[in-house]
Structure formats: C-alpha cells, structure tokens
Design an enzyme around this catalytic site. Structure first.
Site, PDB file in Angstrom:
ATOM      1  N   HIS B  82       0.853  -1.190   0.000  1.00  0.00           N
ATOM      2  CA  HIS B  82       0.000   0.000   0.000  1.00  0.00           C
ATOM      3  C   HIS B  82       0.884   1.233   0.000  1.00  0.00           C
ATOM      4  O   HIS B  82       2.108   1.145   0.198  1.00  0.00           O
ATOM      5  CB  HIS B  82      -0.942  -0.006   1.208  1.00  0.00           C
ATOM      6  CG  HIS B  82      -0.314  -0.525   2.469  1.00  0.00           C
ATOM      7  ND1 HIS B  82       0.714   0.132   3.095  1.00  0.00           N
ATOM      8  CD2 HIS B  82      -0.533  -1.655   3.191  1.00  0.00           C
ATOM      9  CE1 HIS B  82       1.075  -0.560   4.164  1.00  0.00           C
ATOM     10  NE2 HIS B  82       0.345  -1.661   4.247  1.00  0.00           N
ATOM     11  N   HIS B  86       4.666   1.708   7.360  1.00  0.00           N
ATOM     12  CA  HIS B  86       4.534   1.136   8.699  1.00  0.00           C
ATOM     13  C   HIS B  86       5.808   1.406   9.497  1.00  0.00           C
ATOM     14  O   HIS B  86       6.913   1.206   8.982  1.00  0.00           O
ATOM     15  CB  HIS B  86       4.408  -0.395   8.644  1.00  0.00           C
ATOM     16  CG  HIS B  86       3.114  -0.937   8.158  1.00  0.00           C
ATOM     17  ND1 HIS B  86       1.896  -0.529   8.635  1.00  0.00           N
ATOM     18  CD2 HIS B  86       2.843  -1.896   7.243  1.00  0.00           C
ATOM     19  CE1 HIS B  86       0.935  -1.220   8.034  1.00  0.00           C
ATOM     20  NE2 HIS B  86       1.485  -2.049   7.176  1.00  0.00           N
ATOM     21  N   HIS B 120       4.945  -6.769   1.859  1.00  0.00           N
ATOM     22  CA  HIS B 120       5.347  -7.230   3.185  1.00  0.00           C
ATOM     23  C   HIS B 120       4.397  -8.272   3.750  1.00  0.00           C
ATOM     24  O   HIS B 120       3.227  -8.353   3.378  1.00  0.00           O
ATOM     25  CB  HIS B 120       5.452  -6.051   4.163  1.00  0.00           C
ATOM     26  CG  HIS B 120       4.187  -5.276   4.331  1.00  0.00           C
ATOM     27  ND1 HIS B 120       3.784  -4.310   3.431  1.00  0.00           N
ATOM     28  CD2 HIS B 120       3.217  -5.310   5.279  1.00  0.00           C
ATOM     29  CE1 HIS B 120       2.644  -3.782   3.827  1.00  0.00           C
ATOM     30  NE2 HIS B 120       2.270  -4.379   4.945  1.00  0.00           N
ATOM     31  N   CYS B 134       2.805  -1.626  15.554  1.00  0.00           N
ATOM     32  CA  CYS B 134       2.795  -1.168  14.167  1.00  0.00           C
ATOM     33  C   CYS B 134       2.080   0.183  14.161  1.00  0.00           C
ATOM     34  O   CYS B 134       0.883   0.256  14.443  1.00  0.00           O
ATOM     35  CB  CYS B 134       2.094  -2.173  13.267  1.00  0.00           C
ATOM     36  SG  CYS B 134       2.047  -1.641  11.545  1.00  0.00           S
TER      37      CYS B 134
END
Lengths: 185, 185
Positions: B82, B86, B120, B134
């Site tokens: 995306h 993160h 990921h 996260c």
C-alpha cells in the site's frame, strides 16, 4: 494484478535498526543519542534524560515521530504543556507521570495519553532506568515550559508538588523559547 | 505566565490503560481485542493474528494509530502492499518480516520500516507468540492484498517464497476490496 518489479524489489528505505539489549542504557544500531532539548533552559529544568528518535527523522514517509526517552535514576523531564498530544508506552523500569492533576505509575507496556494542554512531567524515582516510547505528530506546536509558580493550583496537592518542585527551579526565570524545541515535545 | 485552571486541572482524556503482563497473550485493560481484518479474504490469507489499538481510536488528538499485533506460533499476516508506511517495533518473541526482496528477523525492540508500496508479510515460525507495535498514519490508503502469483520475481528466491506461500493460497482468488479495511494496513 502483478506488483511491478520496481515495487517488489525495492529494498527497505531505511537500514535495519537492530536493538542491542545487552548495553546500558538502551541503544539501537545507527540511531544516534540526541540531546534531550536544544532550547535554552535552566540547568535544573530537566535531569538525566536522553532521547533517541526511532522513526521520523530519516526521511520516512510518515506524519509522526517515534522517540525513545530514558530517564536515569533520580532524573526528570521538563514541566511543560502544549497543544499537541503524546502517546506514551512504558518500556523499561518504573516511572511516574504527572498528568494534569493526577500522577500515574508507568511500567512495561503501560500506556499514558497526555492530551492537549495537559501539564506533564515524567520522573524516575527508582534505582533503575525508566525508558518509554513517546509518539507525537511530526507537525506540532512548541512546548510551553512551566515553572512551579505557573501551576499554583497543582502545588496545593503534596503528591503533585513533589513532582513539580524538582531541582529547585521554583521561581527560576522561564527560558526564552527560541529555535527549534526538541524537548519532550 | 500561569496555566489556567482549566488546563492544569484537566483529567487525562483517556483512562489509564494498565498492561497486564501475566496474561497470555498480551492484553491491556479497557483495550478490546479486535479482528485482524474485516475485509473479505480467503481463510488462508492470514492466520493466528490479533490486533489491539493502543492509541488512536478513542478520540485522541493525534494523527496516527498505535496498534499491537500478536501472531501465534505458526501464524502470519496478509501479504500486501500500500502507499502508506509502517513503523514496526518488536515487543515479544521472534518474527520474520518479508520486506520487499529481503527477510528481516525482528526481536524485542528491533525496528523495521516498511516503506510505501513495499510488499510485506510478518510471520511467526517460532514456538512462542510474536508481538509487535505497528504505527501508521491515521489517514492512509487501503492495502492491496497480494497473491503469490502477483509477485513472481520474489518467488524465485526460496527464502522469500517460503514466506509468501503460506496457507496454500497460491492462485486463490483475490478478495474484493470492499468496506473499511482494518488489516495490517
């Protein structure tokens, strides 16, 4: 839909920062230990505190900063308030958080939310280091450094006064807010 | 300048969230355990993973969310990418992070930055829970769920293929991206 080679083969945008748990105090590879603050302050405004910015100052595409602060036994952060909020997570040791007119104890993975304009200070009265994450928005206002005389209502509570009157700063002149402030802001 | 009574006496805007380290898995008082995701997905798209949002969904004045994910032994998160990033911090156990065309091992307080559009997945191949923070921007795009067939270049590397081909999802239909996605986004 296949991901493009550009996407799938992109290396991590930052090097892997390996935590080294055997060192005292907590340190990370390639993460510098920075001054707690650059803003002029009285010597007793804070004590025994270091900062390491884990995310947010290496070109990451994020709108926040993740900082690790560690307060040595007997140390404390500045007494301050500001318009932005702090998200605090305890990582090592035990600390006290002056949070408005309350005092919270923060241990491993305990959470404290320091809301906008809430007077706060973090203190380590224990014999081992007190370390915590403090996450903030990247765009934020500067903190307003407070003297004990600025919070007379809080001083009427002995439990709060004990955290406010650190280092004999009562009545000390408030430092000029010049330059970029990098304290516990 | 004296802080106003309104400011100094304001109570914490959220209750104190006490961490309870004696429970398995990690839990916090008053923090609900939420589904890893609500987006329709194949059963094997992820496994053994829970989410707890520590900051950012209780009216806090912050532009980010701090989530704690825990992956049970043998579990994994969705394979995805995306536009947002993160910031990941290991908290318990040992996990593997597929990060573009690399694999990183994440232990206590190790850091991993998952940059924009970086493929990921996080995996727990150890016998104890793997837990990590996260942190993400509150405003962010939805993740794009990937099938192994979407990343053919990565599959040529056996170390990466071993993390990508979990749950026999190769060739499974990609779920429709409808509704608010609350996966590891």
């Amino acid at each position: 839909m296949a991901a493009s080679p550009e996407t799938t083969q992109r290396p991590p945008l930052a090097p892997d920062h390996r935590f080294t748990p055997t060192t005292e105090p907590f340190r990370w590879e390639n993460i510098p230990v920075t001054a707690y603050q650059r803003t002029p302050a009285t010597a007793a405004d804070f004590a025994g505190i270091t900062r390491q910015t884990l995310f947010g100052q290496s070109g990451e595409t994020i709108g926040f900063e993740v900082r690790y602060f560690e307060i040595a036994p007997g140390g404390w952060s500045s007494l301050e308030c500001h318009g932005h909020a702090h998200a605090v997570i305890g990582l090592r040791g035990v600390g006290k958080v002056l949070l408005g007119d309350t005092v919270q104890t923060l241990r491993f993975l305990d959470l404290a939310y320091i809301g906008p304009n809430c007077v706060h200070r973090l203190v380590n009265d224990e014999p081992t280091p007190f370390g915590f994450l403090c996450i903030v928005d990247a765009k934020r206002d500067r903190p307003r450094r407070l003297r004990p005389a600025d919070v007379p209502d809080l001083l009427t509570n002995p439990a709060l006064a004990a955290l406010i009157q650190r280092g004999g700063v009562q009545g000390a002149p408030q430092p000029t807010q010049s330059g970029k402030t990098t304290s516990l802001d």
